[in-house]
Design an enzyme around this catalytic site. Structure first.
Site, mmCIF file in Angstrom:
data_model
loop_
_atom_site.group_PDB
_atom_site.id
_atom_site.type_symbol
_atom_site.label_atom_id
_atom_site.label_comp_id
_atom_site.label_asym_id
_atom_site.label_seq_id
_atom_site.Cartn_x
_atom_site.Cartn_y
_atom_site.Cartn_z
ATOM 1 N N TRP A 25 0.847 -1.198 0.000
ATOM 2 C CA TRP A 25 0.000 0.000 0.000
ATOM 3 C C TRP A 25 0.887 1.254 0.000
ATOM 4 O O TRP A 25 0.742 2.154 -0.840
ATOM 5 C CB TRP A 25 -0.932 -0.016 1.230
ATOM 6 C CG TRP A 25 -1.891 1.126 1.331
ATOM 7 C CD1 TRP A 25 -2.194 2.040 0.366
ATOM 8 C CD2 TRP A 25 -2.696 1.473 2.474
ATOM 9 N NE1 TRP A 25 -3.143 2.931 0.843
ATOM 10 C CE2 TRP A 25 -3.460 2.608 2.115
ATOM 11 C CE3 TRP A 25 -2.850 0.927 3.756
ATOM 12 C CZ2 TRP A 25 -4.358 3.213 3.006
ATOM 13 C CZ3 TRP A 25 -3.744 1.535 4.633
ATOM 14 C CH2 TRP A 25 -4.488 2.656 4.261
ATOM 15 N N TYR A 61 -4.240 1.308 -4.666
ATOM 16 C CA TYR A 61 -3.039 1.871 -4.044
ATOM 17 C C TYR A 61 -2.322 2.764 -5.064
ATOM 18 O O TYR A 61 -1.442 2.320 -5.810
ATOM 19 C CB TYR A 61 -2.105 0.766 -3.535
ATOM 20 C CG TYR A 61 -2.727 -0.158 -2.493
ATOM 21 C CD1 TYR A 61 -3.873 0.214 -1.788
ATOM 22 C CD2 TYR A 61 -2.171 -1.399 -2.210
ATOM 23 C CE1 TYR A 61 -4.434 -0.631 -0.837
ATOM 24 C CE2 TYR A 61 -2.731 -2.243 -1.258
ATOM 25 C CZ TYR A 61 -3.863 -1.853 -0.582
ATOM 26 O OH TYR A 61 -4.414 -2.699 0.356
ATOM 27 N N TYR A 216 -4.072 -7.563 7.962
ATOM 28 C CA TYR A 216 -3.453 -6.371 7.359
ATOM 29 C C TYR A 216 -3.189 -5.328 8.431
ATOM 30 O O TYR A 216 -3.753 -5.398 9.520
ATOM 31 C CB TYR A 216 -4.236 -5.854 6.164
ATOM 32 C CG TYR A 216 -5.538 -5.088 6.368
ATOM 33 C CD1 TYR A 216 -5.601 -3.870 7.046
ATOM 34 C CD2 TYR A 216 -6.712 -5.560 5.791
ATOM 35 C CE1 TYR A 216 -6.782 -3.157 7.169
ATOM 36 C CE2 TYR A 216 -7.913 -4.861 5.904
ATOM 37 C CZ TYR A 216 -7.936 -3.653 6.607
ATOM 38 O OH TYR A 216 -9.104 -2.956 6.717
ATOM 39 N N SER A 218 -0.575 -5.203 10.140
ATOM 40 C CA SER A 218 -0.130 -6.048 11.255
ATOM 41 C C SER A 218 0.748 -5.276 12.232
ATOM 42 O O SER A 218 0.864 -5.652 13.396
ATOM 43 C CB SER A 218 0.639 -7.263 10.719
ATOM 44 O OG SER A 218 -0.060 -7.862 9.654
ATOM 45 N N LEU A 219 1.388 -4.196 11.746
ATOM 46 C CA LEU A 219 2.198 -3.345 12.632
ATOM 47 C C LEU A 219 1.447 -2.074 13.001
ATOM 48 O O LEU A 219 2.056 -1.080 13.425
ATOM 49 C CB LEU A 219 3.529 -2.994 11.936
ATOM 50 C CG LEU A 219 4.497 -4.167 11.732
ATOM 51 C CD1 LEU A 219 5.646 -3.769 10.802
ATOM 52 C CD2 LEU A 219 5.060 -4.648 13.078
ATOM 53 N N ARG A 240 -1.075 9.086 8.794
ATOM 54 C CA ARG A 240 -0.732 9.032 10.206
ATOM 55 C C ARG A 240 -0.611 10.424 10.822
ATOM 56 O O ARG A 240 -0.546 10.551 12.040
ATOM 57 C CB ARG A 240 0.571 8.239 10.381
ATOM 58 C CG ARG A 240 0.409 6.803 9.901
ATOM 59 C CD ARG A 240 1.701 6.040 9.862
ATOM 60 N NE ARG A 240 2.603 6.524 8.835
ATOM 61 C CZ ARG A 240 3.780 5.973 8.542
ATOM 62 N NH1 ARG A 240 4.187 4.905 9.206
ATOM 63 N NH2 ARG A 240 4.536 6.457 7.598
ATOM 64 N N ALA A 293 6.325 -2.430 3.765
ATOM 65 C CA ALA A 293 7.733 -2.029 3.883
ATOM 66 C C ALA A 293 8.028 -1.061 2.753
ATOM 67 O O ALA A 293 7.580 -1.269 1.638
ATOM 68 C CB ALA A 293 8.647 -3.248 3.808
ATOM 69 N N GLN A 298 13.555 -2.488 5.890
ATOM 70 C CA GLN A 298 12.289 -2.879 6.546
ATOM 71 C C GLN A 298 11.818 -4.242 6.017
ATOM 72 O O GLN A 298 11.343 -5.087 6.780
ATOM 73 C CB GLN A 298 11.204 -1.832 6.275
ATOM 74 C CG GLN A 298 11.425 -0.517 7.008
ATOM 75 C CD GLN A 298 10.347 0.507 6.693
ATOM 76 O OE1 GLN A 298 9.492 0.289 5.835
ATOM 77 N NE2 GLN A 298 10.382 1.633 7.392
HETATM 78 N N1 LIG Z 1 -7.566 -5.004 2.434
HETATM 79 C C1 LIG Z 1 -7.430 -3.793 2.921
HETATM 80 O O1 LIG Z 1 -8.384 -2.997 2.975
HETATM 81 C C2 LIG Z 1 -6.087 -3.368 3.418
HETATM 82 C C3 LIG Z 1 -5.990 -2.234 4.257
HETATM 83 C C4 LIG Z 1 -4.731 -1.890 4.737
HETATM 84 C C5 LIG Z 1 -3.618 -2.635 4.374
HETATM 85 N N2 LIG Z 1 -3.738 -3.706 3.528
HETATM 86 C C6 LIG Z 1 -2.551 -4.501 3.106
HETATM 87 O O2 LIG Z 1 -1.797 -4.854 4.245
HETATM 88 C C7 LIG Z 1 -0.459 -4.371 4.081
HETATM 89 C C8 LIG Z 1 0.188 -4.098 5.431
HETATM 90 O O3 LIG Z 1 -0.512 -3.090 6.131
HETATM 91 P P1 LIG Z 1 -0.055 -1.544 6.144
HETATM 92 O O4 LIG Z 1 0.975 -1.305 5.098
HETATM 93 O O5 LIG Z 1 -1.326 -0.773 6.138
HETATM 94 O O6 LIG Z 1 0.540 -1.308 7.592
HETATM 95 P P2 LIG Z 1 1.679 -1.986 8.480
HETATM 96 O O7 LIG Z 1 2.215 -3.173 7.831
HETATM 97 O O8 LIG Z 1 1.103 -2.090 9.827
HETATM 98 O O9 LIG Z 1 2.752 -0.795 8.510
HETATM 99 C C9 LIG Z 1 3.533 -0.499 7.409
HETATM 100 C C10 LIG Z 1 4.465 0.677 7.681
HETATM 101 O O10 LIG Z 1 5.186 0.504 8.887
HETATM 102 C C11 LIG Z 1 6.526 0.945 8.729
HETATM 103 N N3 LIG Z 1 7.379 -0.256 8.894
HETATM 104 C C12 LIG Z 1 7.155 -1.484 8.364
HETATM 105 N N4 LIG Z 1 8.094 -2.362 8.725
HETATM 106 C C13 LIG Z 1 8.927 -1.710 9.538
HETATM 107 C C14 LIG Z 1 10.105 -2.081 10.244
HETATM 108 N N5 LIG Z 1 10.576 -3.330 10.171
HETATM 109 N N6 LIG Z 1 10.726 -1.155 11.000
HETATM 110 C C15 LIG Z 1 10.249 0.118 11.075
HETATM 111 N N7 LIG Z 1 9.137 0.538 10.429
HETATM 112 C C16 LIG Z 1 8.487 -0.362 9.657
HETATM 113 C C17 LIG Z 1 6.622 1.541 7.325
HETATM 114 O O11 LIG Z 1 6.264 2.923 7.342
HETATM 115 P P3 LIG Z 1 7.274 4.114 7.685
HETATM 116 O O12 LIG Z 1 8.643 3.685 7.309
HETATM 117 O O13 LIG Z 1 6.792 5.257 6.858
HETATM 118 O O14 LIG Z 1 7.096 4.375 9.143
HETATM 119 C C18 LIG Z 1 5.512 0.795 6.602
HETATM 120 O O15 LIG Z 1 5.030 1.471 5.476
HETATM 121 C C19 LIG Z 1 -0.646 -3.145 3.169
HETATM 122 O O16 LIG Z 1 0.578 -2.704 2.609
HETATM 123 C C20 LIG Z 1 -1.625 -3.695 2.188
HETATM 124 O O17 LIG Z 1 -0.988 -4.547 1.265
HETATM 125 C C21 LIG Z 1 -4.969 -4.086 3.073
#
Ligand SMILES: NC(=O)c1ccc[n+]([C@@H]2O[C@H](COP(=O)([O-])OP(=O)(O)OC[C@H]3O[C@@H](n4cnc5c(N)ncnc54)[C@H](OP(=O)(O)O)[C@@H]3O)[C@@H](O)[C@H]2O)c1
Length: 331
Positions: A25, A61, A216, A218-219, A240, A293, A298
């Site tokens: 995303w 996205y 989704y 997850s972090l 955010r 990521a 990341q």
């Molecule tokens: N079906 C749906 O409606 C839906 C909705 C949401 C998400 N999703 C899917 O789920 C995926 C994961 O969720 P998400 O991207 O929303 O949120 P997430 O995985 O909770 O957080 C992602 C963000 O956290 C930071 N990050 C990730 N790994 C890290 C690490 N190891 N160390 C430090 N910072 C880290 C990065 O942002 P920064 O570096 O900018 O801090 C990254 O963009 C999405 O990309 C998408 O594919 C689906």
């Protein structure tokens, strides 16, 4: 990278993928303050090199941007990836229910057969492939019966354009409808240690019916990575920026939580993000954990979580810290 990635089945589809999935995303830029293509491509390559096969994207996205970057990154390596993408958020028609505007274009929730057959071709073109491993209805469309949507998806499966069928952002009634029609392999829902609603309603249903669950955010949009200190500033359209989830109080609690679980992390030579993801994958009914990521570091960090197995003592220690610290969070 040491250790083998845990592999799990996508419901009854016969398709297996790594338990940790790369979410793209943020790679699409929209709602994340923009994207850097070169960094994004290295994140995708680093994931594949670390044995992460599951890559989740969606047309919405960045109105195709994320899919295009994934397609570019996978050129010549398509066979190494299990691609999950989505349908049902459309900007080529105003049918269905208006959901939001992006780049001045109205985006509608619409899962009619006509749109699904249009969308699949667009996704295949952007992703530079002739099949999608897991095709997911992104948000549910109250104007189209689930039976019509599923018939269209089953037809795509029969023609070989998709290999498994998923649904995202479903309520219990919608999930029951999908189950009664048959053919659903997976759901994709918001789940993390601070977003646990699905434990009570959806997970018992998916577990009883052999349906995989992909978590989704997850972090929690990065809050749980252990890297969001008091000074981190979000800019541009980064969602955010004004999100109470990133309040000073939440950041403080999350950093205290990170300190509390550090002994568990250290026992596994793991980062906080890895420990949080490993916990997520250990929850009953959670099959895959999608983690966004934005760069290779990341991506590698998150990938290693898919090689860590927490034992009962680790889980108790983490659960105790969650109940002691991660309560009354701003949301
Ligand atoms: N079906 C749906 O409606 C839906 C909705 C949401 C998400 N999703 C899917 O789920 C995926 C994961 O969720 P998400 O991207 O929303 O949120 P997430 O995985 O909770 O957080 C992602 C963000 O956290 C930071 N990050 C990730 N790994 C890290 C690490 N190891 N160390 C430090 N910072 C880290 C990065 O942002 P920064 O570096 O900018 O801090 C990254 O963009 C999405 O990309 C998408 O594919 C689906």
């Amino acid at each position: 990278m040491s250790g083998q990635q845990f592999m799990r089945d996508i419901g009854g589809s016969g398709v297996a993928a790594s338990a940790v999935g790369l979410g793209t995303w943020a790679i699409g830029g929209w709602m994340w303050g923009g994207t850097d293509e070169a960094e994004s491509i290295s994140a995708i390559h680093a994931s594949l090199d670390a044995g992460v096969t599951l890559i989740d994207t969606a047309p919405a996205y960045g109105l195709g941007r994320s899919e295009e970057i994934v397609g570019k990154a996978l050129a010549g390596r398509r066979d190494k990836a299990v691609i999950a993408t989505k349908c049902g958020l459309v900007w080529h028609t105003n049918k269905g229910r208006h959901f939001f505007d992006q780049d001045g274009k109205p985006v509608h929730r619409y899962l009619g057969r006509d749109a699904i057959f249009h969308e699949i071709e667009e996704s295949l073109r952007r992703l530079r492939t002739d099949y999608i491993d897991l095709y997911i209805t992104h948000w549910q469309d109250p104007t189209t019966p689930i039976g019509e949507t599923m018939r269209a998806l089953e037809d795509l499966k029969t023609s070989g354009k998709i290999r498994a069928i998923g649904a995202s952002n479903v309520g219990t009634d919608e999930l029951r409808d999908y189950i009664s029609v048959g053919g659903l392999d997976a759901i994709q829902e918001r789940f993390s240690m601070i977003d646990r609603d699905i434990e009570a309603d959806l997970l018992p249903l998916t577990r009883a019916n052999g349906i995989a669950t992909l978590s989704y955010s997850s972090l929690a949009l990065g809050l749980l990575s252990g890297a969001i200190g008091p000074g981190r500033v979000f800019s541009g359209d980064d969602q955010r920026r004004d999100n109470p989830r990133f309040s000073a109080a939440n950041r403080e609690k999350t950093l205290a939580f990170a300190d509390a679980i550090r002994p568990v992390a250290d026992r596994h030579s793991a980062s906080i993000a890895q420990t949080v993801i490993a916990w997520t994958l250990a929850q009953p009914g959670v099959t895959f954990a999608l983690c966004g990521a934005r760069n290779a570091a990341q991506a590698l960090d998150n990938a290693r979580a898919g090689t860590i197995r927490l034992d009962a003592d680790d889980q108790t220690a983490i659960d105790t810290a969650i109940s002691a610290i991660m309560t009354d969070m701003d949301r």
